[in-house]
Design a protein around this motif. Structure first.
Motif, PDB file in Angstrom:
ATOM      1  N   ASP A 166      -7.429  -5.056  -4.864  1.00 46.56           N
ATOM      2  CA  ASP A 166      -6.655  -4.496  -5.968  1.00 46.56           C
ATOM      3  C   ASP A 166      -6.607  -2.972  -5.929  1.00 46.56           C
ATOM      4  O   ASP A 166      -6.247  -2.334  -6.899  1.00 46.56           O
ATOM      5  CB  ASP A 166      -7.241  -4.958  -7.309  1.00 46.56           C
ATOM      6  CG  ASP A 166      -8.724  -4.599  -7.455  1.00 46.56           C
ATOM      7  OD1 ASP A 166      -9.258  -3.888  -6.579  1.00 46.56           O
ATOM      8  OD2 ASP A 166      -9.337  -5.035  -8.445  1.00 46.56           O
ATOM      9  N   ARG A 167      -7.012  -2.398  -4.801  1.00 47.41           N
ATOM     10  CA  ARG A 167      -6.991  -0.939  -4.669  1.00 47.41           C
ATOM     11  C   ARG A 167      -7.035  -0.587  -3.185  1.00 47.41           C
ATOM     12  O   ARG A 167      -7.370  -1.423  -2.341  1.00 47.41           O
ATOM     13  CB  ARG A 167      -8.172  -0.312  -5.412  1.00 47.41           C
ATOM     14  CG  ARG A 167      -9.517  -0.585  -4.788  1.00 47.41           C
ATOM     15  CD  ARG A 167     -10.643  -0.382  -5.771  1.00 47.41           C
ATOM     16  NE  ARG A 167     -10.718  -1.502  -6.701  1.00 47.41           N
ATOM     17  CZ  ARG A 167     -11.572  -1.564  -7.725  1.00 47.41           C
ATOM     18  NH1 ARG A 167     -12.395  -0.558  -7.955  1.00 47.41           N
ATOM     19  NH2 ARG A 167     -11.605  -2.615  -8.510  1.00 47.41           N
ATOM     20  N   SER A 170       0.832  -1.206   0.000  1.00 43.75           N
ATOM     21  CA  SER A 170       0.000   0.000   0.000  1.00 43.75           C
ATOM     22  C   SER A 170       0.865   1.253   0.000  1.00 43.75           C
ATOM     23  O   SER A 170       1.881   1.324   0.696  1.00 43.75           O
ATOM     24  CB  SER A 170      -0.908   0.014   1.222  1.00 43.75           C
ATOM     25  OG  SER A 170      -1.648   1.227   1.287  1.00 43.75           O
ATOM     26  N   GLN A 200      -9.237   0.908 -10.039  1.00 42.80           N
ATOM     27  CA  GLN A 200      -8.428  -0.295  -9.869  1.00 42.80           C
ATOM     28  C   GLN A 200      -6.940   0.068  -9.874  1.00 42.80           C
ATOM     29  O   GLN A 200      -6.476   0.828 -10.718  1.00 42.80           O
ATOM     30  CB  GLN A 200      -8.721  -1.292 -11.001  1.00 42.80           C
ATOM     31  CG  GLN A 200      -7.988  -2.615 -10.848  1.00 42.80           C
ATOM     32  CD  GLN A 200      -8.393  -3.624 -11.904  1.00 42.80           C
ATOM     33  OE1 GLN A 200      -9.265  -3.358 -12.717  1.00 42.80           O
ATOM     34  NE2 GLN A 200      -7.761  -4.791 -11.884  1.00 42.80           N
ATOM     35  N   GLY A 201      -6.199  -0.472  -8.903  1.00 39.74           N
ATOM     36  CA  GLY A 201      -4.768  -0.209  -8.793  1.00 39.74           C
ATOM     37  C   GLY A 201      -4.406   1.065  -8.065  1.00 39.74           C
ATOM     38  O   GLY A 201      -3.226   1.359  -7.851  1.00 39.74           O
ATOM     39  N   ARG A 202      -5.425   1.842  -7.639  1.00 41.12           N
ATOM     40  CA  ARG A 202      -5.165   3.134  -7.000  1.00 41.12           C
ATOM     41  C   ARG A 202      -4.448   2.937  -5.660  1.00 41.12           C
ATOM     42  O   ARG A 202      -4.839   2.103  -4.851  1.00 41.12           O
ATOM     43  CB  ARG A 202      -6.476   3.878  -6.789  1.00 41.12           C
ATOM     44  CG  ARG A 202      -6.355   5.275  -6.208  1.00 41.12           C
ATOM     45  CD  ARG A 202      -5.638   6.204  -7.150  1.00 41.12           C
ATOM     46  NE  ARG A 202      -5.685   7.575  -6.680  1.00 41.12           N
ATOM     47  CZ  ARG A 202      -4.823   8.520  -7.080  1.00 41.12           C
ATOM     48  NH1 ARG A 202      -3.871   8.220  -7.950  1.00 41.12           N
ATOM     49  NH2 ARG A 202      -4.930   9.743  -6.612  1.00 41.12           N
ATOM     50  N   HIS A 203      -3.368   3.700  -5.461  1.00 41.33           N
ATOM     51  CA  HIS A 203      -2.588   3.711  -4.220  1.00 41.33           C
ATOM     52  C   HIS A 203      -1.926   2.367  -3.917  1.00 41.33           C
ATOM     53  O   HIS A 203      -1.649   2.057  -2.759  1.00 41.33           O
ATOM     54  CB  HIS A 203      -3.451   4.147  -3.032  1.00 41.33           C
ATOM     55  CG  HIS A 203      -4.124   5.475  -3.206  1.00 41.33           C
ATOM     56  ND1 HIS A 203      -3.439   6.609  -3.573  1.00 41.33           N
ATOM     57  CD2 HIS A 203      -5.438   5.850  -3.077  1.00 41.33           C
ATOM     58  CE1 HIS A 203      -4.277   7.624  -3.657  1.00 41.33           C
ATOM     59  NE2 HIS A 203      -5.498   7.188  -3.366  1.00 41.33           N
ATOM     60  N   VAL A 204      -1.678   1.581  -4.972  1.00 39.35           N
ATOM     61  CA  VAL A 204      -0.974   0.313  -4.808  1.00 39.35           C
ATOM     62  C   VAL A 204       0.397   0.418  -5.485  1.00 39.35           C
ATOM     63  O   VAL A 204       0.491   0.822  -6.652  1.00 39.35           O
ATOM     64  CB  VAL A 204      -1.762  -0.861  -5.425  1.00 39.35           C
ATOM     65  CG1 VAL A 204      -0.940  -2.158  -5.365  1.00 39.35           C
ATOM     66  CG2 VAL A 204      -3.083  -1.045  -4.695  1.00 39.35           C
ATOM     67  N   PRO A 229     -12.138   4.368  -5.321  1.00 37.78           N
ATOM     68  CA  PRO A 229     -10.873   4.467  -6.060  1.00 37.78           C
ATOM     69  C   PRO A 229     -10.849   3.524  -7.252  1.00 37.78           C
ATOM     70  O   PRO A 229     -11.454   2.446  -7.238  1.00 37.78           O
ATOM     71  CB  PRO A 229      -9.827   4.054  -5.020  1.00 37.78           C
ATOM     72  CG  PRO A 229     -10.564   3.200  -4.041  1.00 37.78           C
ATOM     73  CD  PRO A 229     -11.950   3.765  -3.985  1.00 37.78           C
TER      74      PRO A 229
END
Length: 395
Positions: A99-100, A51, A123-127, A121
């Motif tokens: 996934d987010r 994260s 998909q993939g946000r803040h990852v 958020p």
């Protein structure tokens, strides 16, 4: 005698230099060195998806039930099903499923029931996905780059505790002149303190090296011969004074008697024309002028690049930045000029005093403006090459 252009002199001098032998050292002992080989990552960074924010790792469109937590160093052990979430902190591992990341500021929590205050958020946000910084096997640092604090951190993150670096060069500094006093606090009116050796030692000490100071030595062949014997075994011999054409400028004859071969003498620069380069076996020899500013400028342009080359730098020559002048500059003559200057906001201001003996203006300078030979007069606002040298901040 024809004066050698600066670039030709630098090129000929560096052709005499080979990087010193390499070995591995503990990573923290490598600061200031240059890498002797490429460094490949032994691990990916990050090794797993993590994260980038504090909040909740979510699966599906919500609302969600919070079923656990993942902290940095203490990951959530399970797998999230659709409609489930976990609390997560920055740098913590994502479990299988989400996934987010829903950041705390956008989340509404009622007991263990989680919903979104604003838009969910993407998909993939803040990852931070595994290997987004670098992957195992990537070249993270190239041979010849300077080992900076950031490079040390990068190498450690890539899985290295030791790095290959060159042996520190042994540098002898020989200062000569009948007028020199070794004690600044006890100096007759016919004498001057021997400051060049101290200045050069301080200049070179920003790099890993072993420094031997020799002198001050009197201007006679017997004294110089004895002093040169003290330099046996060094990788680089730097002399200060005695390199010009006066009756007591005896460095050239003394070096010849010592078995050295002169490679070139006199360079088309101002200050610093009587610079000399020589070799003796594996030792590189640089004869600097005695005037302190000339000695500093030529050490900057010639001695420091040799030290960097011996340490394995891929680009040992100093690098200039282009800045505007705060005032006009006169036309130049047949030699390339290096002008002491101070930074004035985002411009450079030439100092009034440019005499080659004036240490006060050298100590006040933030760097050197380079002016090519045969250059026309410039007005304020013209862009010029500027070499930062304040407080040893040298390329």
């Amino acid at each position: 005698m024809t004066l050698l252009p600066l670039q030709d002199a630098q090129s000929r001098l560096l052709d005499l230099v080979a990087p010193l032998p390499a070995s591995e050292k503990p990573i923290f002992e490598c600061l200031g060195h240059y890498l002797a080989a490429d460094i490949l990552a032994r691990r990916s960074q990050p090794a797993i998806d993590i994260s980038a924010m504090d909040g909740f790792a979510i699966q599906g469109s919500g609302p969600w039930e919070v079923v656990g937590a993942s902290r940095a160093g203490a990951p959530f052990a399970g797998t999230l099903a659709r409609g489930e979430a976990i609390r997560i902190s920055t740098g913590a591992a994502l479990p299988k499923g989400p996934d987010r990341i829903l950041i705390k500021e956008d989340a509404e929590l009622n007991g263990e029931n989680l919903s979104v205050l604003r838009d969910a958020p993407a998909q993939g946000r803040h990852v931070r996905v595994a290997g987004f910084d670098f992957a195992a096997g990537d070249v993270v640092l190239r041979a010849g780059v300077a080992i900076t604090p950031a490079a040390i951190a990068l190498a450690a993150m890539a899985g290295h505790s030791r790095l290959p670096v060159r042996r520190p060069p042994v540098i002898a500094i020989l200062e000569s002149g009948n007028e020199l006093s070794s004690d600044p606090e006890s100096c007759g009116p016919h004498q001057i303190p021997s400051s060049n050796g101290l200045m050069l030692a301080a200049l070179f000490a920003q790099y890993p090296c072993e420094i031997r100071r020799i002198g001050p030595v009197r201007d006679d062949l017997g004294s110089l011969s004895q002093a040169l014997d003290e330099a046996d075994g060094c990788d680089l011999l730097v002399t200060s004074g005695g390199a010009s054409v006066g009756d007591y400028d005896l460095i050239g004859p003394a070096l010849q008697a010592w078995g050295a071969t002169t490679e070139f003498w006199r360079v088309a620069i101002k200050p610093g024309k009587p610079l000399m380069a020589a070799t003796r076996d594996e030792c590189v020899i640089i004869g600097l002028p005695g005037n302190p500013v000339s000695s500093f400028v030529t050490a900057f342009l010639f001695a420091l690049p040799v030290i960097r080359a011996m340490l394995g730098s891929a680009s040992p020559l100093p690098r200039a930045v282009m800045l505007e002048t705060a005032s006009g500059l006169p036309a130049t003559g047949s030699r390339r000029e290096f002008i002491r200057a101070r930074l004035n906001a985002d411009r450079v201001e030439p100092l009034t005093e440019q005499d080659s003996s004036a240490l006060l203006s050298l100590s006040q300078a933030d760097g050197l403006i380079e002016r090519p030979e045969g250059c026309e007069e410039l007005e304020a606002g013209a862009r010029v090459p500027f070499y930062p040298v304040k407080n040893g901040a040298i390329a």
